[in-house]
Structures are given as C-alpha cells and as structure tokens.
Design a protein around this motif. Structure first.
Motif, PDB file in Angstrom:
ATOM      1  N   ARG A 111       0.832  -1.220   0.000  1.00 14.98           N
ATOM      2  CA  ARG A 111       0.000   0.000   0.000  1.00 14.98           C
ATOM      3  C   ARG A 111       0.859   1.259   0.000  1.00 14.98           C
ATOM      4  O   ARG A 111       0.574   2.212  -0.727  1.00 14.98           O
ATOM      5  N   GLU A 114       2.330   1.660  -3.460  1.00 16.29           N
ATOM      6  CA  GLU A 114       1.328   2.144  -4.406  1.00 16.29           C
ATOM      7  C   GLU A 114       1.047   3.629  -4.184  1.00 16.29           C
ATOM      8  O   GLU A 114       0.932   4.399  -5.145  1.00 16.29           O
ATOM      9  N   GLU A 115       0.926   4.028  -2.922  1.00 18.94           N
ATOM     10  CA  GLU A 115       0.671   5.440  -2.608  1.00 18.94           C
ATOM     11  C   GLU A 115       1.834   6.311  -3.076  1.00 18.94           C
ATOM     12  O   GLU A 115       1.638   7.375  -3.656  1.00 18.94           O
ATOM     13  N   ARG A 118       1.645   6.641  -6.785  1.00 15.00           N
ATOM     14  CA  ARG A 118       0.611   7.604  -7.174  1.00 15.00           C
ATOM     15  C   ARG A 118       1.103   9.037  -6.998  1.00 15.00           C
ATOM     16  O   ARG A 118       0.890   9.891  -7.862  1.00 15.00           O
ATOM     17  N   ARG A 119       1.785   9.270  -5.858  1.00 22.07           N
ATOM     18  CA  ARG A 119       2.308  10.627  -5.618  1.00 22.07           C
ATOM     19  C   ARG A 119       3.350  11.009  -6.669  1.00 22.07           C
ATOM     20  O   ARG A 119       3.340  12.124  -7.192  1.00 22.07           O
ATOM     21  N   LYS A 121       3.585   9.808  -9.661  1.00 14.96           N
ATOM     22  CA  LYS A 121       2.901   9.978 -10.941  1.00 14.96           C
ATOM     23  C   LYS A 121       2.257  11.366 -11.003  1.00 14.96           C
ATOM     24  O   LYS A 121       2.378  12.069 -12.014  1.00 14.96           O
ATOM     25  N   ARG A 122       1.575  11.764  -9.878  1.00 18.31           N
ATOM     26  CA  ARG A 122       0.962  13.097  -9.855  1.00 18.31           C
ATOM     27  C   ARG A 122       2.016  14.192  -9.986  1.00 18.31           C
ATOM     28  O   ARG A 122       1.826  15.172 -10.703  1.00 18.31           O
ATOM     29  N   GLU A 125       3.164  14.254 -13.517  1.00 19.77           N
ATOM     30  CA  GLU A 125       2.142  14.867 -14.355  1.00 19.77           C
ATOM     31  C   GLU A 125       2.137  16.386 -14.164  1.00 19.77           C
ATOM     32  O   GLU A 125       2.013  17.144 -15.147  1.00 19.77           O
TER      33      GLU A 125
END
Length: 168
Positions: A111, A114-115, A118-119, A121-122, A125
């Motif tokens: 977890r 994954e978190e 995600r961070r 990736k953001r 981006e």
C-alpha cells in the motif's frame, strides 16, 4: 539247659523293674531331649515360616511397586504426549501468527509503495503540465512576436514535439 532257661524265663520283679526303667528313661528322654528337639524344630519351622512370609510380603510389595511403576510410566507417556500436543499447537499458532504478520507487513508495504507511486505519478504529471504550459507560453510568445506562415508553423510544432521528447 538251665543256663539257657534262666535267660528266657519270666521273673515278675525283673519285668516290673524293666517297665519302671522304661518309664523313667522315656520321661527323661522326653524331658531332656524330646521337648528340646521339638522346641528347636518349632523354632526352625517358625524361622522358615517367617522367611516365607517375608518373601511373600516382598513379592507383594514388588508387585505393588511394579503396578505403581507401570501406572507412573503410563502417566508419564500420557503427559509427554500432552506436552508434545501442546507444544505442537503452540508452534502451529506461532507459525500462523508469523505468517499473518508477514502478510500484514507485505500488504502495508504494498500500500505504501502504491501510494508513493501515485504521488510520484501526480508530481510527474504536474511537472509535465508545467513544462507544457511553459512551452505553450513560449510558443505563444513567439507567435505573437512573429507572424507565422504555414512552414514556420510546422517547424514550431516539430520543435515543440521534439522538446517534449527531450523532457521525458
């Protein structure tokens, strides 16, 4: 023959004396020998009976000790089996607990990873958006500075695309 007849003849006083002598001798033998021999034989019989009694008692005690030993041995075997079962159950529970803890740790790590992804990736981006915005502003600034003909416009688009390729 007379000599022989005196040996075989019956004399009443000799007979009485012989019978009295026999009674006295029997009483003396009984008093001095028979009673004492009987006492010695009775003592020996009592000693033998005592030895047999002691042997019988020792045999019964040995039998009782043997039964007690067998009971203790059976109890010890049962107790050892119970200890083994208890230890097995405890080891099984501990193993399951370790596996459960490992799964929980792995799940928590998954977890967190994954978190973090995600961070990241953001963030990537957002950086790309900022770069694209900057490039778009730069292009808009150039467009405003110059008048763009179709060839120039094509060239700016290619520069913009190649700039994106360098940024990634």
């Amino acid at each position: 023959m007379e000599n022989f007849q005196s040996l075989v003849s019956l004399a009443p006083w000799t007979m009485i004396f012989t019978i009295c002598n026999l009674f006295i001798l029997t009483a003396g033998v009984k008093h001095f020998l028979f009673d004492r021999v009987t006492a010695v034989l009775d003592a020996r019989q009592a000693e033998v009976d005592g030895i047999y009694g002691d042997a019988e008692q020792a045999k019964s005690e040995a039998q009782a000790m043997r039964e007690e030993y067998e009971q203790r041995l059976a109890g010890a075997e049962e107790k050892a089996g119970e200890i083994v079962r208890t230890a097995s159950a405890a080891a099984q529970r501990r193993g399951e607990e370790i596996v459960r803890d490992a799964k929980d740790s792995a799940e928590a790590l998954r977890r967190r990873t994954e978190e973090e992804l995600r961070r990241e990736k953001r963030r990537a981006e957002n950086e790309i958006k900022n770069e694209v915005s900057g490039i778009a502003l730069e292009i808009a600034g150039r467009v405003v500075e110059k008048e763009i003909d179709p060839a120039r416009h094509e060239k700016l688009i290619e520069e913009f695309i190649s700039g994106l390729g360098d940024a990634s």
